[in-house]
Design a protein around this motif. Sequence first.
Motif, PDB file in Angstrom:
ATOM      1  N   ILE A   1       0.829  -1.213   0.000  1.00  0.00           N
ATOM      2  CA  ILE A   1       0.000   0.000   0.000  1.00  0.00           C
ATOM      3  C   ILE A   1       0.862   1.262   0.000  1.00  0.00           C
ATOM      4  O   ILE A   1       0.665   2.185  -0.793  1.00  0.00           O
ATOM      5  N   ILE A   2       1.864   1.296   0.881  1.00  0.00           N
ATOM      6  CA  ILE A   2       2.676   2.508   1.023  1.00  0.00           C
ATOM      7  C   ILE A   2       3.505   2.766  -0.232  1.00  0.00           C
ATOM      8  O   ILE A   2       3.563   3.888  -0.744  1.00  0.00           O
ATOM      9  N   VAL A   3       4.154   1.710  -0.768  1.00  0.00           N
ATOM     10  CA  VAL A   3       4.994   1.907  -1.954  1.00  0.00           C
ATOM     11  C   VAL A   3       4.137   2.286  -3.158  1.00  0.00           C
ATOM     12  O   VAL A   3       4.511   3.163  -3.941  1.00  0.00           O
ATOM     13  N   LEU A   4       2.948   1.666  -3.294  1.00  0.00           N
ATOM     14  CA  LEU A   4       2.058   2.048  -4.393  1.00  0.00           C
ATOM     15  C   LEU A   4       1.676   3.522  -4.292  1.00  0.00           C
ATOM     16  O   LEU A   4       1.699   4.245  -5.286  1.00  0.00           O
ATOM     17  N   ALA A   5       1.350   3.970  -3.063  1.00  0.00           N
ATOM     18  CA  ALA A   5       0.959   5.372  -2.877  1.00  0.00           C
ATOM     19  C   ALA A   5       2.116   6.297  -3.265  1.00  0.00           C
ATOM     20  O   ALA A   5       1.922   7.290  -3.977  1.00  0.00           O
ATOM     21  N   LEU A   6       3.336   5.948  -2.827  1.00  0.00           N
ATOM     22  CA  LEU A   6       4.495   6.784  -3.152  1.00  0.00           C
ATOM     23  C   LEU A   6       4.768   6.779  -4.660  1.00  0.00           C
ATOM     24  O   LEU A   6       5.097   7.811  -5.239  1.00  0.00           O
ATOM     25  N   ALA A   7       4.605   5.602  -5.284  1.00  0.00           N
ATOM     26  CA  ALA A   7       4.866   5.501  -6.723  1.00  0.00           C
ATOM     27  C   ALA A   7       3.861   6.342  -7.511  1.00  0.00           C
ATOM     28  O   ALA A   7       4.220   7.031  -8.465  1.00  0.00           O
ATOM     29  N   MET A   8       2.579   6.317  -7.090  1.00  0.00           N
ATOM     30  CA  MET A   8       1.562   7.119  -7.778  1.00  0.00           C
ATOM     31  C   MET A   8       1.859   8.605  -7.624  1.00  0.00           C
ATOM     32  O   MET A   8       1.749   9.384  -8.565  1.00  0.00           O
ATOM     33  N   LEU A   9       2.258   8.965  -6.406  1.00  0.00           N
ATOM     34  CA  LEU A   9       2.592  10.365  -6.124  1.00  0.00           C
ATOM     35  C   LEU A   9       3.749  10.807  -7.011  1.00  0.00           C
ATOM     36  O   LEU A   9       3.706  11.872  -7.631  1.00  0.00           O
ATOM     37  N   ALA A  10       4.790   9.970  -7.088  1.00  0.00           N
ATOM     38  CA  ALA A  10       5.979  10.320  -7.862  1.00  0.00           C
ATOM     39  C   ALA A  10       5.651  10.443  -9.349  1.00  0.00           C
ATOM     40  O   ALA A  10       6.155  11.330 -10.026  1.00  0.00           O
ATOM     41  N   SER A  11       4.748   9.536  -9.864  1.00  0.00           N
ATOM     42  CA  SER A  11       4.465   9.608 -11.294  1.00  0.00           C
ATOM     43  C   SER A  11       3.595  10.825 -11.621  1.00  0.00           C
ATOM     44  O   SER A  11       3.649  11.355 -12.715  1.00  0.00           O
ATOM     45  N   ARG A  12       2.835  11.294 -10.639  1.00  0.00           N
ATOM     46  CA  ARG A  12       2.026  12.491 -10.860  1.00  0.00           C
ATOM     47  C   ARG A  12       2.902  13.747 -11.001  1.00  0.00           C
ATOM     48  O   ARG A  12       2.625  14.628 -11.787  1.00  0.00           O
ATOM     49  N   PHE A  13       3.993  13.779 -10.219  1.00  0.00           N
ATOM     50  CA  PHE A  13       4.859  14.963 -10.251  1.00  0.00           C
ATOM     51  C   PHE A  13       6.125  14.705 -11.059  1.00  0.00           C
ATOM     52  O   PHE A  13       7.175  15.257 -10.779  1.00  0.00           O
ATOM     53  N   GLU A  14       5.993  13.851 -12.082  1.00  0.00           N
ATOM     54  CA  GLU A  14       7.162  13.395 -12.833  1.00  0.00           C
ATOM     55  C   GLU A  14       8.011  14.542 -13.379  1.00  0.00           C
ATOM     56  O   GLU A  14       9.228  14.480 -13.383  1.00  0.00           O
ATOM     57  N   ASN A  15       7.353  15.600 -13.857  1.00  0.00           N
ATOM     58  CA  ASN A  15       8.104  16.666 -14.511  1.00  0.00           C
ATOM     59  C   ASN A  15       8.365  17.858 -13.588  1.00  0.00           C
ATOM     60  O   ASN A  15       8.783  18.906 -14.044  1.00  0.00           O
ATOM     61  N   SER A  16       8.109  17.659 -12.272  1.00  0.00           N
ATOM     62  CA  SER A  16       8.290  18.780 -11.369  1.00  0.00           C
ATOM     63  C   SER A  16       9.765  19.058 -11.118  1.00  0.00           C
ATOM     64  O   SER A  16      10.578  18.150 -10.982  1.00  0.00           O
ATOM     65  N   ASP A  17      10.107  20.329 -11.067  1.00  0.00           N
ATOM     66  CA  ASP A  17      11.491  20.741 -10.837  1.00  0.00           C
ATOM     67  C   ASP A  17      11.928  20.379  -9.425  1.00  0.00           C
ATOM     68  O   ASP A  17      13.065  19.975  -9.193  1.00  0.00           O
ATOM     69  N   ARG A  18      10.998  20.514  -8.474  1.00  0.00           N
ATOM     70  CA  ARG A  18      11.338  20.208  -7.084  1.00  0.00           C
ATOM     71  C   ARG A  18      11.669  18.728  -6.914  1.00  0.00           C
ATOM     72  O   ARG A  18      12.607  18.364  -6.218  1.00  0.00           O
ATOM     73  N   LEU A  19      10.866  17.876  -7.572  1.00  0.00           N
ATOM     74  CA  LEU A  19      11.112  16.437  -7.457  1.00  0.00           C
ATOM     75  C   LEU A  19      12.487  16.102  -8.051  1.00  0.00           C
ATOM     76  O   LEU A  19      13.216  15.267  -7.511  1.00  0.00           O
ATOM     77  N   ALA A  20      12.851  16.804  -9.138  1.00  0.00           N
ATOM     78  CA  ALA A  20      14.166  16.583  -9.742  1.00  0.00           C
ATOM     79  C   ALA A  20      15.276  16.918  -8.746  1.00  0.00           C
ATOM     80  O   ALA A  20      16.283  16.224  -8.645  1.00  0.00           O
ATOM     81  N   ARG A  21      15.061  18.004  -7.965  1.00  0.00           N
ATOM     82  CA  ARG A  21      16.069  18.390  -6.966  1.00  0.00           C
ATOM     83  C   ARG A  21      16.128  17.358  -5.838  1.00  0.00           C
ATOM     84  O   ARG A  21      17.209  16.997  -5.363  1.00  0.00           O
ATOM     85  N   VAL A  22      14.954  16.903  -5.404  1.00  0.00           N
ATOM     86  CA  VAL A  22      14.912  15.875  -4.356  1.00  0.00           C
ATOM     87  C   VAL A  22      15.686  14.643  -4.822  1.00  0.00           C
ATOM     88  O   VAL A  22      16.524  14.090  -4.104  1.00  0.00           O
TER      89      VAL A  22
END
Lengths: 173, 215
Positions: free
Chosen positions: A89-110
């Motif tokens: 459940i937790i990894v699926l939630a994180l994976a969905m979150l990450a794919s939603r913000f795929e092109n975000s600049d902040r996620l790239a920095r993280v």
Amino acid sequence: MILLNLYLSFAKVGLFTFGGGYAMLPLIESEIIHGRGWLTVREFTDIVAIAEVTPGPIAVNSATFVGYRLAGAVGGIVATLGVVTPSVIIVLALAMLASRFENSDRLARVKSGMRPAVVGLIAAAAFSVARVALVDSKSMMIAAAAAVLVFWAKLDPIVVLAISGLLGMLIFS
Amino acid sequence: MRRSIIIEGDKSMDSTSTSDSGRKIDKPVGGDQNRPRASLAALFWTFLRIGAFTIGGGYVMVPLIQRDIVERRGWIGKRDFVDILAVSQTAPGPLAVNTSVYVGYTLRGIRGAMAAVVGCILPSIIIILVVAALFDQISSSNYVRAAFAGIRPAVVVLIASAAIKIGRPVVRSRVELALAAAAMILVAFVRVSPALVVTAAAVYGLLVGVGGTKG
């Protein structure tokens, strides 16, 4: 009832273990041995020994074994499902979150900070296994042979594991 | 258990054949669109193979996945794999389970995650159920103990080679090298939790940004 309790207890173990592997053992000890009284310390030590010589994550192995002891094969499967449910459940939630913000600049920095740290973590895992694995000249020799097989012969990791297991049988038994 | 998997395998065949006409429905959730598509059955079998050989701790899975899924099948890029490992090490639960869920989800969505995780844990469930029935003979076998004493040193080498392979495209500047070294020392010698180290590195990256590693 025992099946439900098995499921819930191992879900708790899965949910509160960070770092996997041996980090899980103290929690299994407090939940399953002292909390539920399902196992003795002696049986638990045996399970850890078995989990070490069989494939699979130690948490999954322990869950299957304890479940089997208490409620047969169905118990083994129920306890194993319990231990993996929080992860799924937790990894699926994180994976969905990450794919939603795929092109975000902040996620790239993280990610730019996390990636080198992950490499360090894998190296750290090699050190912690080395601490218990490289204990005498025989084990050093096997490691050297494995290094030749991995870096020079570029063999498949599975083949390397099989060859070193055979070497172990020849040298240690 | 077995039965439901066979049914799942059949369904995956169906969805593969229909997806050729309606491509958009089945496209991978993340990663590169040009990579070969993984069928649910192939995902399941690949993780079954990996699960059967994850001996000597969850980290052995890292070189196995690297070889099978990144290099041989080409389903996931090197960088994407590092990102998946970052999340897998931060989330609670066994590393092997977390990694298979994420890889499966990236390739084929929720059904992919299920195929991968079932494949990954099935070998250990079957083996432990057999072992539990024959417990005393196996635990006292000298051959089993000797084989494992041989496997452990090889596991060190395999994990070290995974760190080098995975590190090559990721650690290219001094700052990145320093971050990797700091993470290694904190986890291996100071015994800080891996989840804490990854989180701290993520915060550092967000605030400061690390040498040109975009995307």
